[in-house]
Design a protein around this motif. Structure first.
Motif, mmCIF file in Angstrom:
data_model
loop_
_atom_site.group_PDB
_atom_site.id
_atom_site.type_symbol
_atom_site.label_atom_id
_atom_site.label_comp_id
_atom_site.label_asym_id
_atom_site.label_seq_id
_atom_site.Cartn_x
_atom_site.Cartn_y
_atom_site.Cartn_z
ATOM 1 N N TRP A 128 -0.899 -6.694 -1.324
ATOM 2 C CA TRP A 128 -1.277 -5.278 -1.492
ATOM 3 C C TRP A 128 -1.695 -4.639 -0.168
ATOM 4 C CZ3 TRP A 128 -6.312 -4.180 -0.324
ATOM 5 C CH2 TRP A 128 -7.199 -5.265 -0.323
ATOM 6 N N MET A 134 1.327 -3.528 1.220
ATOM 7 C CA MET A 134 2.073 -2.696 0.286
ATOM 8 C C MET A 134 3.485 -3.216 0.043
ATOM 9 S SD MET A 134 0.750 1.037 1.365
ATOM 10 C CE MET A 134 1.143 1.980 -0.083
ATOM 11 N N ARG A 162 8.994 -2.444 -1.166
ATOM 12 C CA ARG A 162 7.901 -1.692 -0.556
ATOM 13 C C ARG A 162 7.249 -0.892 -1.677
ATOM 14 N NH1 ARG A 162 9.974 3.317 3.071
ATOM 15 N NH2 ARG A 162 7.728 3.368 3.377
ATOM 16 N N LEU A 163 5.940 -0.764 -1.612
ATOM 17 C CA LEU A 163 5.197 -0.134 -2.705
ATOM 18 C C LEU A 163 4.537 1.161 -2.257
ATOM 19 C CD1 LEU A 163 3.460 -3.422 -3.907
ATOM 20 C CD2 LEU A 163 5.593 -2.440 -4.743
ATOM 21 N N HIS A 164 4.053 1.881 -3.233
ATOM 22 C CA HIS A 164 3.321 3.124 -2.954
ATOM 23 C C HIS A 164 2.027 3.122 -3.754
ATOM 24 C CE1 HIS A 164 7.295 4.320 -1.510
ATOM 25 N NE2 HIS A 164 6.682 5.251 -0.809
ATOM 26 N N PRO A 165 1.024 3.867 -3.290
ATOM 27 C CA PRO A 165 -0.199 3.966 -4.081
ATOM 28 C C PRO A 165 0.062 4.743 -5.380
ATOM 29 C CG PRO A 165 -0.318 5.372 -2.105
ATOM 30 C CD PRO A 165 0.943 4.586 -2.008
ATOM 31 N N GLY A 180 -0.884 13.577 -6.828
ATOM 32 C CA GLY A 180 -1.788 13.582 -5.684
ATOM 33 C C GLY A 180 -3.212 13.726 -6.144
#
Lengths: 425, 482
Positions: free
Chosen positions: A99, A102, A209-212, A265
């Motif tokens: 994490w 990410m 690849r990850l995102h929040p 957001g």
């Protein structure tokens, strides 16, 4: 052992020796692909067993249909041959969720929903919303390159994969790409296998690849009475500085068209975006809507066994034209139609035709019309008779020989999904 | 080269498209990596796709290897000529063919520069996202070949994300179209395969790319730390807070000294400087930037400075982008590396680099894209001191091994080219490399497109490696190393 056994029986015994007798079993009617009945289902334990199975089948001239969740087995042309279903069900672990970096490395048989569940623990996600996440596996998602509504902001699945591990028909397990977000070492074989419908190798593992996960999400919708107005609004939003993460057009007739926008957001920012949205949209008042609208794409596929589902790809400014073309052709052939178009220009279309001939007529007409616009139409799901009447992929122009060359280099015996992909690769 | 062949080439490209004079050929002997030099037999500069096809057909017929070249700013020797081969430059094919703002598409010829794309659309509020720091001179074709990145690819992605369609001349001179102007196209993702193939699959003659809208608000914060590890810790904390900055960059003491000497960006006087850039809606950027400061402070930052105006923000970036070339001011020679590591390994790897640097008795300046873990260690040395150059090369190699061991890559944006081909087996197995070769031979069965590059095992003879020397365009102030 029976002395009069057929060679095929020897093959089953040999394959049993690779995966163990518990992991190969007779296929049943539920395992059919386009009415073609495979003989066995095989479920290897890991990438190396998959590679051994592929190698064996290549030399024994047996055809393999790789299967993850089995949600999109009907996609593609009818296979020319199908001896075995190769299930990735035993490769279902999330190997690593780094994490802090990410990134996450996952086995191919893991479902998207269970991956997302794991990522959620650290407030992250794979920024993709493919069809049927509960059943769709990582491998199936990559093989079909199915992209949802988040693509507009986060890129397609091809942009979210950092590396893959692939079992090849020559018995090797290779890796391409890596675990870091920036990497230009060697050829990008990752891109090559994504969307290749399992015709080059079997994807066994992928690193994303990850995102929040955004703090808040809001959806706004507006209803319009004609397609050109809808196109104008979509273009105005695309040309604005709004930070939308979804923008889609839904229509089932030319006079009632919904445009949906999603913002993600922090809360304060969402309110600000909503206020600006109505300025950008001019006359069309957007009202807060339900997040359910983002499932419209998937809903099109519900109870669609007798319908034709297809994906049309055009430029964003041509979305209105696309809708008009679909509605007018469908209407004159007495076919009902629904369109869910993303602002990327990729639209999911459902045609409900009572007669196969009418559906084929609409599809041929549409395909020709889109051809003039430099667009394409790919049939994803349809009754078997439609597949007999036309190629689901349509013509691939001058790059087909190159694609055939590549297929020949990776799967010379045509072990994997023979005939299902473009140009009957 | 046979004079009949030269005449045949001349009949296609004319005198303006043919370089044969020895002193002019020397201009093409290397790219941005000046370590390796080979003078080509001939340089061809076609002016159209048709001319490109015609000359490649001759090369195919005669089995003459060819190397495609944009502006020659590559840093891994990808455009290094090959013995008994020709160089095909795309500089005369430099027209922007179509700008379609509503669909955010631009169609260009291969020799158009990266910056020219942004310049053509900035009036409408758009830009072309990949931003290698040679962007003023480097070509889109070169970017396609190398899959170029830049400071902002942490958020926006690299070249491959922005290329939709390619017109390509293959090694036999045939013209094929990969991808389309639409997002999806049936068949294998040959655009994805082609981008980053370093000129080994064919030569692009037309490119359809995507542009994006400039954000409403962009803010850049400078944070001063007592060590790069602390700055690296701040990067991890910013990520952990759920933010997704447009760029995060770290410069260490040596790099700062150099940049300051060159550009006078007025950076804080510190051991490590972190740049954090946020973009998006004004409201969101303002609110998030309020959080970034305290995160940095809690990680050890003792000074925070927000660029107050757009001019100040540009100055901050100018200094950052100048850092490479500026290192030339504090060291007679240096080597540039381009390794990538998982972001969380940053403090450990930086510590290791310090240790290796001390052991070798050589200084290493660090400039890196901290967001995506792309390091650019600059190994400083003096060639005049015997043995230093060899030690510098060994140190640079050790740093690359360190990156691979940490789960990273030997190159994040500079490519393999000639420079790092011997390192491919460190990162890839024989089977991995074999799969890549299969793809290569599907595109180029006779090994005519940029042969000998990217893969080890070829017995290519080049002149003895010599140390870094500024490329002519760097000296002219047109490009900087990144």
């Amino acid at each position: 052992m029976n002395e009069n056994q057929y060679p095929i029986e020897i093959a089953w015994t040999d394959l049993e020796a690779i995966v163990g007798s518990d992991n190969i079993w007779p296929a049943c009617s539920r395992d059919m692909v386009d009415n073609l009945q495979p003989e066995k289902v095989i479920a290897p334990a890991d990438a190396h067993e998959i590679a051994k199975v592929l190698q064996y089948c290549s030399s024994a001239d047996l055809a393999i249909i790789p299967r993850g969740g089995g949600t999109k087995l009907g996609w593609g042309n009818r296979p020319q041959k199908a001896n075995l279903i190769l299930s990735t069900e035993r490769l279902n672990r999330v190997m690593e969720h780094a994490w802090g970096d990410m990134t996450a490395t996952v086995e191919a048989g893991c479902t998207i929903a269970s991956l997302q569940q794991e990522l959620k623990e650290h407030g992250q996600r794979l920024a993709a919303d493919p069809l049927w996440p509960d059943r769709t596996t990582v491998g199936g998602l990559l093989a079909t390159a199915d992209n949802g509504t988040l693509r507009l902001r986060y890129g397609g699945i091809r942009d979210l994969v950092l590396g893959v591990e692939v079992a090849l028909p020559d018995g090797n397990v290779i890796k391409a790409g890596g675990k870091v977000v920036k990497n230009v070492a060697g050829y990008d074989l990752t891109k090559l296998v994504i969307g290749s419908l399992g015709t080059l190798g079997v994807i066994t593992r992928a690193t994303f690849r990850l995102h929040p996960i955004p703090a808040a999400t809001a959806t706004y919708c507006t209803l319009l009475s004609n397609t050109s107005e809808a196109t104008q609004i979509v273009l105005a939003i695309l040309d604005s500085q709004l930070v939308y993460t979804g923008l889609q057009v839904r229509a089932d007739n030319p006079h009632q068209i919904s445009v949906d926008v999603r913002f993600e957001g922090i809360l304060e920012s969402l309110q600000d975006q909503a206020a600006k949205l109505n300025k950008v949209a001019g006359g069309a008042p957007f009202v807060q809507g339900s997040s359910e609208v983002w499932k419209a794409r998937q809903e099109l596929f519900s109870h669609a066994e007798h319908s034709v589902m297809c994906k049309c790809s055009v430029l964003p400014a041509q979305i209105g034209m696309l809708c008009e073309a679909i509605f007018s052709r469908a209407q004159s052939a007495a076919v009902s139609s629904i369109v869910v178009a993303q602002a990327t220009g990729v639209a999911e279309v459902r045609l409900n035709a009572a007669r196969v001939l009418s559906a084929v007529e609409v599809l041929n007409g549409l395909r020709a019309e889109l051809g003039h616009l430099d667009g394409t139409l790919v049939i994803q799901q349809c009754p078997p008779a439609v597949k007999e009447a036309l190629d689901v992929w349509g013509a691939v122009k001058d790059a087909l020989p190159l694609m055939q060359q590549i297929k020949g280099k990776f799967d010379p015996a045509r072990t994997l999904n023979p005939g299902r992909f473009v140009g009957a690769i | 080269m046979d004079s009949h062949l030269i005449s045949e080439f001349r009949s296609i490209v004319g005198d303006a498209g043919l370089v044969t004079a020895p002193e002019q050929l020397r201009t093409y002997e290397c790219d941005g990596l000046t370590l390796f030099r080979v003078v080509p037999e001939l340089v061809l500069l076609p002016a159209s796709s048709e001319e490109m096809q015609a000359i490649v057909k001759i090369c195919y017929r005669e089995r003459i290897p060819f190397v495609a070249r944009g502006s020659g700013t590559g840093l891994s020797g990808g455009a290094l000529p090959v013995k008994a081969g020709v160089v095909i430059g795309v500089s005369r094919m430099n027209r922007i063919l179509d700008i379609d703002v509503p669909n955010a598409r631009v169609v260009v010829e291969p020799g158009v520069t990266n910056s020219a794309v942004t310049a053509a659309v900035s009036g409408s509020g758009y830009f072309y996202a990949p931003d290698p720091s040679s962007q003023i001179v480097c070509t889109v074709a070169g970017n396609v070949a190398e899959n170029s990145g830049g400071a902002h690819c942490f958020k926006y992605g690299v070249t491959t994300t922005y290329i939709l369609g390619l017109e390509v001349v293959l090694s036999d001179g045939s013209l094929v179209h990969l991808g389309a102007s639409t997002m999806d196209y049936p068949g294998y993702d040959l655009v994805g395969a082609f981008v980053g193939s370093e000129g080994t699959f064919g030569i692009v003659t037309k490119i359809t790319l995507r542009i994006i809208k400039k954000a409403e608000c962009i803010q850049t914060l400078m944070a001063a730390f007592n060590s790069s590890s602390e700055a690296g810790g701040a990067v991890s904390s910013i990520i952990a807070s759920g933010m997704f900055p447009a760029a995060m960059e770290i410069m260490d003491r040596l790099a700062l000294e150099a940049a300051e000497a060159a550009v006078h960006a007025s950076y804080p006087d510190c051991q490590a400087l972190l740049l954090v850039e946020l973009d998006g809606s004004t409201r969101e950027v303002e609110l998030l930037m309020e959080q970034v400061g305290p995160i940095c402070t809690s990680c050890g930052a003792w000074e925070l400075r927000l660029a107050k105006s757009e001019a100040e923000r540009i100055a901050v970036w100018k200094g950052r982008k100048a850092a490479f070339a500026a290192v030339g001011r504090i060291s007679p020679n240096y080597l540039v590396q381009d390794g990538v590591i998982p972001r969380t390994a940053l403090p450990r790897v930086l510590g290791e680099i310090d240790r290796l640097s001390a052991e070798a008795g050589l200084r290493v300046a660090n400039v890196f894209h901290a967001g995506d873990g792309n390091l650019h260690p600059l190994v400083l040395y003096d060639r005049r001191i015997e043995g230093q150059e060899q030690r510098a090369m060994t140190l640079a190699e050790e740093i690359l091994r360190l990156c691979v061991e940490a789960g990273g890559s030997i190159t994040g944006e500079h490519g393999i080219g000639e420079e790092k081909k011997h390192f491919m087996p460190v990162m890839f197995s024989a089977a991995d490399l074999d799969a890549m070769q299969r793809l290569r031979t599907a595109f180029d069965p006779y090994d005519l497109c940029n042969p000998t590059k990217m893969f080890p095992g070829t017995d290519f003879q080049y002149q003895r490696p010599i140390a870094y020397e500024p490329h002519p365009i760097e000296v002219a102030g047109l490009a900087q190393r990144y």
